[in-house]
Design an enzyme around this catalytic site. Structure first.
Site, PDB file in Angstrom:
ATOM      1  N   ASP A   1       0.821  -0.983  -0.434  1.00  0.00           N
ATOM      2  CA  ASP A   1       0.121   0.420  -0.102  1.00  0.00           C
ATOM      3  C   ASP A   1       0.766   1.341  -0.314  1.00  0.00           C
ATOM      4  O   ASP A   1       1.847   1.555   1.121  1.00  0.00           O
ATOM      5  CB  ASP A   1      -0.829  -0.283   1.054  1.00  0.00           C
ATOM      6  CG  ASP A   1      -1.763   1.031   1.418  1.00  0.00           C
ATOM      7  OD1 ASP A   1      -2.192   1.777  -0.209  1.00  0.00           O
ATOM      8  OD2 ASP A   1      -2.169   1.474   2.577  1.00  0.00           O
TER       9      ASP A   1
ATOM     10  N   SER B   1       0.263   4.418   3.095  1.00  0.00           N
ATOM     11  CA  SER B   1       0.495   4.190   4.402  1.00  0.00           C
ATOM     12  C   SER B   1       1.875   3.247   4.292  1.00  0.00           C
ATOM     13  O   SER B   1       2.555   3.711   3.581  1.00  0.00           O
ATOM     14  CB  SER B   1      -0.813   3.385   4.753  1.00  0.00           C
ATOM     15  OG  SER B   1      -0.139   1.953   4.467  1.00  0.00           O
TER      16      SER B   1
ATOM     17  N   ASN C   1       2.519   1.489   7.278  1.00  0.00           N
ATOM     18  CA  ASN C   1       3.200   0.485   9.307  1.00  0.00           C
ATOM     19  C   ASN C   1       3.077  -1.192   7.635  1.00  0.00           C
ATOM     20  O   ASN C   1       2.173  -0.932   7.115  1.00  0.00           O
ATOM     21  CB  ASN C   1       2.073   1.134   9.343  1.00  0.00           C
ATOM     22  CG  ASN C   1       2.470   1.807  10.868  1.00  0.00           C
ATOM     23  OD1 ASN C   1       1.941   3.251  10.105  1.00  0.00           O
ATOM     24  ND2 ASN C   1       2.828   1.520  12.054  1.00  0.00           N
TER      25      ASN C   1
ATOM     26  N   TRP D   1       2.359  -4.186   9.243  1.00  0.00           N
ATOM     27  CA  TRP D   1       1.253  -5.245  10.719  1.00  0.00           C
ATOM     28  C   TRP D   1       1.013  -6.336   9.588  1.00  0.00           C
ATOM     29  O   TRP D   1       0.503  -6.027   8.503  1.00  0.00           O
ATOM     30  CB  TRP D   1       0.637  -4.605  11.115  1.00  0.00           C
ATOM     31  CG  TRP D   1      -0.458  -4.052  10.198  1.00  0.00           C
ATOM     32  CD1 TRP D   1      -1.180  -3.256   9.574  1.00  0.00           C
ATOM     33  CD2 TRP D   1      -1.693  -4.830  10.286  1.00  0.00           C
ATOM     34  NE1 TRP D   1      -2.154  -2.952   8.883  1.00  0.00           N
ATOM     35  CE2 TRP D   1      -2.269  -4.084   9.502  1.00  0.00           C
ATOM     36  CE3 TRP D   1      -2.509  -6.225  10.726  1.00  0.00           C
ATOM     37  CZ2 TRP D   1      -4.402  -4.766   9.090  1.00  0.00           C
ATOM     38  CZ3 TRP D   1      -3.640  -6.299  10.343  1.00  0.00           C
ATOM     39  CH2 TRP D   1      -4.394  -5.975   9.538  1.00  0.00           C
TER      40      TRP D   1
ATOM     41  N   TYR E   1     -10.722   2.080  11.491  1.00  0.00           N
ATOM     42  CA  TYR E   1     -10.941   0.741  11.037  1.00  0.00           C
ATOM     43  C   TYR E   1     -11.955   1.816  10.641  1.00  0.00           C
ATOM     44  O   TYR E   1     -12.858   2.187  12.048  1.00  0.00           O
ATOM     45  CB  TYR E   1     -11.010  -0.717  11.241  1.00  0.00           C
ATOM     46  CG  TYR E   1      -9.278  -0.306  10.295  1.00  0.00           C
ATOM     47  CD1 TYR E   1      -8.720  -0.502   9.186  1.00  0.00           C
ATOM     48  CD2 TYR E   1      -8.030  -1.080  10.793  1.00  0.00           C
ATOM     49  CE1 TYR E   1      -7.476  -0.844   8.803  1.00  0.00           C
ATOM     50  CE2 TYR E   1      -7.211  -0.917  10.741  1.00  0.00           C
ATOM     51  CZ  TYR E   1      -6.051  -1.415   9.471  1.00  0.00           C
ATOM     52  OH  TYR E   1      -5.485  -1.818   9.124  1.00  0.00           O
TER      53      TYR E   1
ATOM     54  N   ASP F   1      -1.904   5.650  -5.118  1.00  0.00           N
ATOM     55  CA  ASP F   1      -2.295   4.685  -3.779  1.00  0.00           C
ATOM     56  C   ASP F   1      -2.667   3.576  -4.927  1.00  0.00           C
ATOM     57  O   ASP F   1      -3.520   3.149  -4.903  1.00  0.00           O
ATOM     58  CB  ASP F   1      -3.810   5.653  -3.334  1.00  0.00           C
ATOM     59  CG  ASP F   1      -3.631   4.827  -1.778  1.00  0.00           C
ATOM     60  OD1 ASP F   1      -2.834   4.218  -2.064  1.00  0.00           O
ATOM     61  OD2 ASP F   1      -4.505   5.277  -1.127  1.00  0.00           O
TER      62      ASP F   1
ATOM     63  N   THR G   1      -5.955   2.070  -3.457  1.00  0.00           N
ATOM     64  CA  THR G   1      -7.208   2.617  -3.325  1.00  0.00           C
ATOM     65  C   THR G   1      -8.117   1.668  -4.588  1.00  0.00           C
ATOM     66  O   THR G   1      -6.975   1.702  -5.706  1.00  0.00           O
ATOM     67  CB  THR G   1      -7.374   3.616  -3.220  1.00  0.00           C
ATOM     68  OG1 THR G   1      -6.848   4.606  -2.383  1.00  0.00           O
ATOM     69  CG2 THR G   1      -8.526   4.323  -4.246  1.00  0.00           C
TER      70      THR G   1
END
Length: 372
Positions: free
Chosen positions: A93, A96, A98, A100, A136, A272, A275
């Site tokens: 992505d 963003s 991070n 995880w 979220y 992005d 998206t």
């Protein structure tokens, strides 16, 4: 001396890599919900506000970050974490920052039907006392931060911080085709200040160039540290970034058949991979739908062949998106970005599928060329 020089050269080559990670195009969350007869109920319960990803202050109870248009996300690839390696499917992505994955500490339904990381099974895992929380649509992903070896393609990143989820409320992650997320935006927007994966790769000298490139056409991939010119035609058009947060650039205009329909005085755009659709301000999206004769977002089959390109002009260069790309199942691939912070467009996968995209951290610029 020659022997040692050769050995040193081999060591340097082994540490400086270009690696290509294949991306799968699987069923989207929308398809999964539809097949289970849950789509209509889900949409009623969880209205969607795309602006919350880029303007957290505009988030409402149902807003989500960083999955943007998670309903239609289809591109994801495989990484591994730990020693021995534990494999995870992640969304790469660029919207963003991070990394995880679900963990054994999480008992939410969304965790139990996905791969979960077990720290006790990894000899190289190091825990921290830090928490991470990302909002979220129906709650939040919460968890802890830890360090371990992360392998992305042929690159082995031996000291990468990442999130281990403890809670993943809601149903949308339950039906998602990927386990976690690997963010590729800038450190400035990383939750809890965690160093992003690509920053770690650059800092450790693990990539031969401080850039990565994305190809979302037939045989999709993300390539770390290199550019493959066989996947695009002509030359790359380089566009300077206007902010070092998301991959944000300045756009000149949005036109159709030579008529300006949005962004008449210039505006901002974010490219992005997280998206799926084309997103813009309500007025701009309405203008597009009106121009193509969409009724409640639906297009008549007989009109398809006569629909014009949407032209995004960026840095003086025209980047057309044809109707065959922006119409999917007789519907326009558009979504509103409700924001009071100026005119913002999100050029998601509908746009990226038309162009080979280079994300250049060394020069804070992006390269775009039509896919071959």
């Amino acid at each position: 001396i020659m022997k040692w020089l050769l050995l040193l050269s081999l060591v340097a080559l082994s540490q400086c890599r270009v690696t290509k990670v294949s991306l799968k195009k699987g069923k989207s969350l929308r398809q999964n919900l539809k097949e289970h007869g849950l789509l209509e109920e889900f949409l009623k319960k969880h209205p969607y506000n795309l602006a919350s990803k880029y303007f957290p202050s505009l988030a409402n109870d149902y807003a989500s970050e960083p999955l943007t248009n998670y309903m239609d996300i289809e591109y994801f690839g495989t990484i591994s974490i730990g020693t021995p390696a534990q494999e995870f499917s992640v969304l790469f992505d660029t919207g963003s920052s991070n990394l995880w994955v679900p963990s054994v500490y999480c008992s939410s339904p969304a965790c139990t039907n996905h791969n979960r990381f077990n720290p006790s099974d990894s000899s190289t895992y190091q825990d921290t006392s830090e928490n991470v929380s990302i909002q979220y649509g129906t709650g939040s992903m919460t968890g802890i931060l830890g360090y371990d070896t992360v392998q992305v393609g042929g690159i082995v990143d031996t000291n990468q911080i990442f999130g281990l989820s403890e809670t993943e409320p809601g149903s949308f992650l339950y039906y998602s085709p990927f386990d976690g997320i690997l963010g590729l935006a800038f450190p400035s927007i990383s939750s809890s200040g965690a160093t992003p994966v690509f920053d770690n790769m650059m800092n450790e000298g693990l990539v031969s160039q401080d850039l990565f490139s994305v190809y979302l056409s037939s045989g999709s991939f993300v390539m770390f540290g290199g550019i493959d010119s066989s996947y695009y035609s002509g030359n790359l058009n380089w566009i300077p970034l206007s902010a070092e947060t998301y991959w944000e650039i300045t756009m000149d205009s949005v036109t159709m058949n030579g008529q300006t329909i949005a962004c008449s005085s210039g505006c901002q755009a974010i490219i992005d991979t997280g998206t799926s659709l084309l997103a813009g301000p309500s007025t701009g999206i309405s203008n597009i739908e009106s121009y193509i004769g969409a009724s409640d977002g639906t297009i008549s089959c007989s009109d398809m062949s006569s629909l014009p390109n949407i032209i995004f002009t960026i840095n003086g260069i025209e980047f057309p998106v044809p109707a065959s790309a922006y119409i999917i199942d007789q519907r326009g691939s558009f979504i509103d970005v409700p924001t009071s912070s100026g005119e913002l467009w999100i050029l998601g996968d509908v746009f990226i599928r038309q162009y080979y995209v280079v994300f250049d951290r060394a020069n804070n610029q992006m390269g775009l060329a039509p896919v071959a």
